[in-house]
Design a protein around this motif. Sequence first.
Motif, PDB file in Angstrom:
ATOM      1  N   ARG A  32       0.842  -1.197   0.000  1.00 24.15           N
ATOM      2  CA  ARG A  32       0.000   0.000   0.000  1.00 24.15           C
ATOM      3  C   ARG A  32       0.870   1.237   0.000  1.00 24.15           C
ATOM      4  O   ARG A  32       1.940   1.245   0.601  1.00 24.15           O
ATOM      5  CB  ARG A  32      -0.838   0.045   1.272  1.00 24.15           C
ATOM      6  CG  ARG A  32      -1.985  -0.920   1.276  1.00 24.15           C
ATOM      7  CD  ARG A  32      -3.042  -0.392   2.212  1.00 24.15           C
ATOM      8  NE  ARG A  32      -3.401   0.987   1.860  1.00 24.15           N
ATOM      9  CZ  ARG A  32      -4.527   1.567   2.219  1.00 24.15           C
ATOM     10  NH1 ARG A  32      -5.388   0.908   2.958  1.00 24.15           N
ATOM     11  NH2 ARG A  32      -4.784   2.801   1.870  1.00 24.15           N
ATOM     12  N   ALA A  33       0.372   2.274  -0.672  1.00 25.94           N
ATOM     13  CA  ALA A  33       1.067   3.554  -0.561  1.00 25.94           C
ATOM     14  C   ALA A  33       1.080   3.927   0.915  1.00 25.94           C
ATOM     15  O   ALA A  33       0.092   3.735   1.611  1.00 25.94           O
ATOM     16  CB  ALA A  33       0.343   4.613  -1.378  1.00 25.94           C
ATOM     17  N   ASP A  52       4.176   4.556  -4.621  1.00 24.00           N
ATOM     18  CA  ASP A  52       3.394   4.142  -5.790  1.00 24.00           C
ATOM     19  C   ASP A  52       3.692   2.678  -6.100  1.00 24.00           C
ATOM     20  O   ASP A  52       4.753   2.163  -5.727  1.00 24.00           O
ATOM     21  CB  ASP A  52       3.771   5.033  -6.989  1.00 24.00           C
ATOM     22  CG  ASP A  52       2.714   4.988  -8.094  1.00 24.00           C
ATOM     23  OD1 ASP A  52       1.670   4.341  -7.887  1.00 24.00           O
ATOM     24  OD2 ASP A  52       2.949   5.583  -9.161  1.00 24.00           O
ATOM     25  N   VAL A  53       2.785   2.021  -6.764  1.00 25.61           N
ATOM     26  CA  VAL A  53       2.953   0.621  -7.151  1.00 25.61           C
ATOM     27  C   VAL A  53       2.548   0.504  -8.610  1.00 25.61           C
ATOM     28  O   VAL A  53       1.611   1.168  -9.054  1.00 25.61           O
ATOM     29  CB  VAL A  53       2.038  -0.305  -6.309  1.00 25.61           C
ATOM     30  CG1 VAL A  53       2.507  -1.734  -6.405  1.00 25.61           C
ATOM     31  CG2 VAL A  53       1.993   0.139  -4.864  1.00 25.61           C
ATOM     32  N   ARG A 486       1.576  13.653  -2.527  1.00 27.12           N
ATOM     33  CA  ARG A 486       0.197  13.783  -3.006  1.00 27.12           C
ATOM     34  C   ARG A 486      -0.464  12.444  -3.178  1.00 27.12           C
ATOM     35  O   ARG A 486      -1.596  12.229  -2.756  1.00 27.12           O
ATOM     36  CB  ARG A 486       0.178  14.484  -4.367  1.00 27.12           C
ATOM     37  CG  ARG A 486       0.460  15.938  -4.281  1.00 27.12           C
ATOM     38  CD  ARG A 486       0.796  16.477  -5.673  1.00 27.12           C
ATOM     39  NE  ARG A 486       0.976  17.898  -5.587  1.00 27.12           N
ATOM     40  CZ  ARG A 486       0.017  18.772  -5.848  1.00 27.12           C
ATOM     41  NH1 ARG A 486      -1.152  18.355  -6.245  1.00 27.12           N
ATOM     42  NH2 ARG A 486       0.237  20.054  -5.699  1.00 27.12           N
ATOM     43  N   SER A 487       0.264  11.521  -3.834  1.00 29.52           N
ATOM     44  CA  SER A 487      -0.349  10.220  -4.091  1.00 29.52           C
ATOM     45  C   SER A 487      -0.585   9.495  -2.774  1.00 29.52           C
ATOM     46  O   SER A 487      -1.572   8.767  -2.625  1.00 29.52           O
ATOM     47  CB  SER A 487       0.529   9.384  -5.026  1.00 29.52           C
ATOM     48  OG  SER A 487       1.825   9.264  -4.500  1.00 29.52           O
ATOM     49  N   SER A 491      -4.379   8.371  -1.256  1.00 29.37           N
ATOM     50  CA  SER A 491      -4.702   6.952  -1.135  1.00 29.37           C
ATOM     51  C   SER A 491      -5.000   6.525   0.303  1.00 29.37           C
ATOM     52  O   SER A 491      -5.114   5.338   0.588  1.00 29.37           O
ATOM     53  CB  SER A 491      -3.572   6.107  -1.715  1.00 29.37           C
ATOM     54  OG  SER A 491      -2.404   6.330  -0.981  1.00 29.37           O
ATOM     55  N   LEU A 492      -5.146   7.488   1.201  1.00 31.48           N
ATOM     56  CA  LEU A 492      -5.498   7.123   2.579  1.00 31.48           C
ATOM     57  C   LEU A 492      -6.917   6.551   2.621  1.00 31.48           C
ATOM     58  O   LEU A 492      -7.755   6.888   1.790  1.00 31.48           O
ATOM     59  CB  LEU A 492      -5.454   8.374   3.471  1.00 31.48           C
ATOM     60  CG  LEU A 492      -4.090   9.003   3.711  1.00 31.48           C
ATOM     61  CD1 LEU A 492      -4.257  10.307   4.479  1.00 31.48           C
ATOM     62  CD2 LEU A 492      -3.196   8.048   4.479  1.00 31.48           C
ATOM     63  N   ASP A 493      -7.180   5.697   3.616  1.00 33.00           N
ATOM     64  CA  ASP A 493      -8.552   5.220   3.833  1.00 33.00           C
ATOM     65  C   ASP A 493      -9.429   6.399   4.221  1.00 33.00           C
ATOM     66  O   ASP A 493      -8.935   7.413   4.702  1.00 33.00           O
ATOM     67  CB  ASP A 493      -8.578   4.198   4.976  1.00 33.00           C
ATOM     68  CG  ASP A 493      -8.262   2.807   4.477  1.00 33.00           C
ATOM     69  OD1 ASP A 493      -8.030   2.667   3.258  1.00 33.00           O
ATOM     70  OD2 ASP A 493      -8.225   1.880   5.295  1.00 33.00           O
TER      71      ASP A 493
END
Length: 547
Positions: A32-33, A52-53, A486-487, A491-493
């Motif tokens: 996960r980010a 990032d993935v 930023r990414s 991407s937080l819950d």
Amino acid sequence: MHSRRVGVIVSGSLVGGLEMKLDEWYSVEDIRAGKFVVIEGEKSRFFCMVTDVRLDTTNPQVLADPPDEEEDLMRQVLHGTTTYGTVCLRPLLMTDKDDAPAARANEPHLVKTIPIHFSVVCEAEEEDVNRIFGSEEYGARYFHIGRPLDMETPICIDLEGFIERSNGVFGKTGTGKTFLTRLVLAGLIHKDRAVNLIFDMHSEYGWQATQETGSGRRGFVKGLKQLFGSKVAIFTLDPESARRRGVQSDFAVKIPYNQIMVEDIAALADELNLHATAVESSYLIVNKYGRDWLSVLLQQDPKDIKDFSDQIGAHPESISALHRKLKRLEKFDFLQEKVHEDAVYKIMEYIDKGVHIVLEFGQQSSFLCYMLVANILTRRIHDLYVQKSERYLASGRPQDKPKQLIITIEEAHKFLNPMAARQTIFGTIAREMRKYFVSLLIIDQRPSSIDDEIMSQVGTRITSLLSDEKDIAAVLTGVSNASWLRSVLASLDSKQQALLMGHAVPMPVVIRTRDYDGVFYSAMGHVEGEELAQKAHANIADLFGDR
Ligand SMILES: Nc1ncnc2c1ncn2[C@@H]1O[C@H](COP(=O)(O)OP(=O)(O)O)[C@@H](O)[C@H]1O
Ligand SMILES: [Mg+2]
């Protein structure tokens, strides 16, 4: 190698970050980010965050002719050799590897280089987390605020670093700002790091607050007064509402009209829909009537406004508009001609004794009321703090040192937007840092509306999910080379996760926020079943027993 291996470094740069080829037994879906990993370089260890993935392949032809759904074996054959996951990493801190005898030399420091090719990347371990973020066992300055995304080791903030500046909690509605703030306040109170004054718009901090428990049901959590008893006092603007909710408040705040200044009204121009000329004309009333200006104005009969305007040399239309709009203030019961006890002196009396104050607004939770009261009280408290600080600077005596005061405000952009920040006392406090021992804890869902200069003064930013690009950019104000964050932010819950960055942490980190529950209450020294509330009341009475 003691910890679980994740992959190897295959490319990268200091400025752009690193890329790792994910080991084949590791699923991309488990990365996960925001994940915290460690790179074992040749000479140094690097502490990194996943940013990032990506899916990659060595043979583009496979992509043109992907295996069918049934061809499981084929997929497995391709996986890890022809197809693989690439993970982007941002190295944030490094330590020297050789176990240098001088422990000092081994302190984590900023990243100045990158690891060699094919350095192994591992999951972080408890020891790594403690080493970087400290641990509550190391001393009272550390406060456990959450855990990394996929580890159980607590992540701490350094409260000493935290109180050095004004701080912010940001995130969309429902992401957990109030819970996080209550958590941080509890940490400050429990570890006795600063005195807090909380302008509690929705009555969520002092006595019990509601908690959504899924499926639309509601439960209750304890407020700070329930956890800390006599260390916390509840002041209220709406004693009626407090009584209805069964809250024993310590003081009902009343404000006399003669404490309202033109500045306070100017700060409300938007809420009151007041024209600048109307605000200007109030100075003419002040010229003639001084501190009684507002009472005198409100007592005017509408049909006498013309005469009144002539008397003070103002435009009748402006005065009439001012009169009409300020009439709204008369519906606030807490505004009175004369008050029995000055709320500001009362607040200062408690603060001087180290008692934290939650000011509940009860039913009076309009912006108009919130801003009016917060401005009036804070302006005078700040004045008193400036005097205190100057006395201390002159005498240098430790007993004169003012207690560090943190003022918590919600919907902070109302006070700190570019216009307001120049006018309100809150702008002043945010800018002067803690020269006078006062700082802010600001809570906001629209950080992009806060003045840039103020944002860049915010020392520690605790940010939950934000979806508006402008808001994301705003919380990254003043952070150099921040595009990769930023990414991570995006991407937080949507609940109970946050990115921490700034003075209270050595490197940015994503946390799952600590649960605010029974376990937390006990950690704060709360004993279940004890009639703390009643005791609390008795204790506060003792504190002031001399009267
Ligand atoms: N640390 C936490 N512990 C327990 N529940 C939490 C926590 N953070 C968020 N929640 C849950 O999320 C809901 C929304 O949180 P809240 O702080 O009220 O959001 P916001 O203030 O950002 O609108 C809460 O009612 C609660 O159910
Ligand atoms: Mg809230």
